[in-house]
Scaffold this active site. Structure first.
Site, short mmCIF file in Angstrom:
data_model
loop_
_atom_site.label_atom_id
_atom_site.label_comp_id
_atom_site.label_asym_id
_atom_site.label_seq_id
_atom_site.Cartn_x
_atom_site.Cartn_y
_atom_site.Cartn_z
N GLU A 1 0.83 -1.20 0.00
CA GLU A 1 0.00 0.00 0.00
C GLU A 1 0.87 1.27 0.00
O GLU A 1 1.91 1.32 0.65
CB GLU A 1 -0.91 0.01 1.22
CG GLU A 1 -1.87 -1.16 1.31
CD GLU A 1 -1.27 -2.39 1.94
OE1 GLU A 1 -1.99 -3.40 2.07
OE2 GLU A 1 -0.09 -2.34 2.35
N ALA B 1 0.78 -13.21 -3.60
CA ALA B 1 -0.04 -13.71 -2.50
C ALA B 1 -0.56 -12.55 -1.66
O ALA B 1 -1.72 -12.55 -1.22
CB ALA B 1 0.78 -14.67 -1.63
N TYR B 2 0.30 -11.55 -1.41
CA TYR B 2 -0.12 -10.42 -0.59
C TYR B 2 -1.29 -9.67 -1.23
O TYR B 2 -2.22 -9.24 -0.54
CB TYR B 2 1.06 -9.46 -0.39
CG TYR B 2 0.74 -8.32 0.55
CD1 TYR B 2 0.83 -8.48 1.93
CD2 TYR B 2 0.33 -7.08 0.06
CE1 TYR B 2 0.53 -7.45 2.80
CE2 TYR B 2 0.02 -6.04 0.92
CZ TYR B 2 0.12 -6.22 2.29
OH TYR B 2 -0.20 -5.20 3.15
N HIS B 3 -1.25 -9.53 -2.54
CA HIS B 3 -2.30 -8.76 -3.22
C HIS B 3 -3.49 -9.62 -3.66
O HIS B 3 -4.44 -9.09 -4.24
CB HIS B 3 -1.70 -8.05 -4.43
CG HIS B 3 -0.75 -6.94 -4.06
ND1 HIS B 3 -1.17 -5.75 -3.51
CD2 HIS B 3 0.61 -6.87 -4.12
CE1 HIS B 3 -0.12 -4.97 -3.27
NE2 HIS B 3 0.98 -5.63 -3.63
N LYS C 1 -1.85 -5.29 5.68
CA LYS C 1 -2.59 -6.54 5.88
C LYS C 1 -1.97 -7.43 6.96
O LYS C 1 -2.58 -8.40 7.40
CB LYS C 1 -2.68 -7.32 4.56
CG LYS C 1 -3.51 -6.62 3.49
CD LYS C 1 -3.47 -7.38 2.17
CE LYS C 1 -4.23 -8.69 2.26
NZ LYS C 1 -4.32 -9.35 0.92
#
Length: 403
Positions: free
Chosen positions: A292, A306-308, A339
């Site tokens: 972010e 994976a994060y997004h 996150k």
């Protein structure tokens, strides 16, 4: 910052010897050790106070004045003592400097654990012993940047000592004697190798045989740094010895050395960790992935994808920030991955105060520290520290395929 710059320049122009180190938890009293107080190697005390180096009487000592320029606190009369009763059948043969001023001194404030301290020792006329010391304890990362830009990275557990003019001038080549004998590739004489090249060469040729990532990290970084110093000397020593045709020539070389040192300091620890992750089977990670607000955490697990991915379980995401020292700097990592509620911070800092650690806990920061450094932390903190090996095992076990 102008006050700090002026102080440094003043010390460089006078007959001073400078001692630079990062304050450990034992130095500041954060560990509540019975030998609390700033540690200085005996060789430096011998250089600064030669008159006490005898056994003609028991425990010879002398007083000198300590002034703190960075903080508002009273001067103190500091005592240096040679505890020499081993010569008469006792057990002690050590030199210590005490009476720094207790908690009124920034040198013994637990919240300054990890801070850079610069001590400028001066001599009156032809006196053989130091007569006073002027102290600056850095209060923020900007001041530390001024020091390390000129002198190179000051690693926790190491120190820099020598004539102030050489050190502040920015071309003091080695922080301390290189502790090993290394054969360097001939090609490195022509071109300065990259950080990755030095790490690979050091790992393949000179590091000890160990399967423990905590031991490997400490040993490999020590060897890599030794080799970096040798390569630096190989490239600039002859130039320094020949002298400079102009001030511009001197400034150009000093800037080149400074920029190279900063580049190495900024990437070395991350490169070592990256190599160790892969070596120990942790292959799912991203470096400098964008999160972010265009933030770029040092390591994101298992990947940027994976994060997004909204369907990837958030409890299996991890972020690792990397800071050689974490005093003040730990706050910089808090919003790098929104996150992830608990972020991990890898550091080589030799301890934090209990109050500092409580702040970190409340902010959701988990410290990852090589196992050999855990004993340098206050007892109430040690059980909460995570080793590098434990972090690798945890993150490896979390991985699942993308939905």
């Amino acid at each position: 910052m102008s006050d700090f710059h002026n102080w440094l320049l003043e010390k460089a122009e006078l007959n001073n010897f400078i001692y630079v180190k990062r304050l450990s938890a034992n130095d500041t009293g954060a560990t509540r050790s019975h030998q609390v107080g700033l540690y200085m190697p005996r060789s430096i005390i011998d250089k600064l106070f030669p008159s006490i180096n005898h056994i003609d009487k028991s425990n010879p000592s002398l007083l000198f004045t300590a002034h703190v320029s960075s903080h508002d606190c009273p001067d103190s009369q500091v005592r240096v003592t040679y505890y020499n009763n081993r010569a008469t059948g006792g057990t002690r043969n050590e030199k210590r400097i005490t009476r720094w001023g207790g908690k009124a001194s920034p040198l013994q404030n637990p919240d300054n654990t990890g801070a850079l301290a610069i001590l400028a020792f001066s001599f009156k006329d032809q006196a053989e012993d130091c007569s006073n010391v002027d102290i600056w304890v850095c209060v923020n990362p900007d001041e530390e940047e001024v020091i390390e830009s000129a002198m190179g990275e000051i690693l926790p557990g190491t120190y820099l000592f020598g004539p102030a003019s050489e050190i502040v001038g920015g071309l003091s080549l080695q922080h301390e004697s290189v502790r090993g004998k290394y054969t360097l590739p001939d090609a490195w004489k022509q071109q300065f190798p990259s950080g990755s090249d030095i790490i690979r060469y050091a790992t393949d040729h000179f590091t000890k045989d160990s399967d423990d990532p905590d031991e490997q990290l400490i040993d490999r970084r020590r060897v890599e740094y030794d080799i970096f110093l040798l390569v630096e000397e190989m490239h600039v020593l002859d130039v320094i010895l020949k002298g400079f045709g102009s001030v511009d020539d001197f400034v150009a070389l000093a800037n080149s050395v400074s920029n190279r040192r900063k580049s190495r300091a900024g990437k070395s620890l991350e490169l070592h960790l990256e190599h160790l992750f892969i070596e120990h089977g942790l292959r799912h990670f991203a470096t400098q992935a964008v999160t972010e607000g265009n933030k770029k955490p040092d390591f994101l697990f298992p990947s940027s994808e994976a994060y997004h991915n909204a369907a990837y379980p958030e409890e299996k995401l991890r972020m690792l920030a990397v800071k050689t020292t974490c005093k003040d700097r730990w706050r910089q990592i808090l919003n790098e991955a929104d996150k992830i509620r608990q972020v991990h911070l890898f550091t080589l800092q030799e301890g934090v105060s209990v109050a500092q650690y409580k702040e970190m806990q409340e902010a959701g920061v988990k410290l990852v520290v090589p196992s050999s450094l855990h004993k340098k932390y206050p007892e109430p903190v040690r059980n909460d520290l995570m080793t590098l090996g434990a972090f690798i095992a945890e993150v490896t076990g979390l991985y699942v395929d993308l939905p």
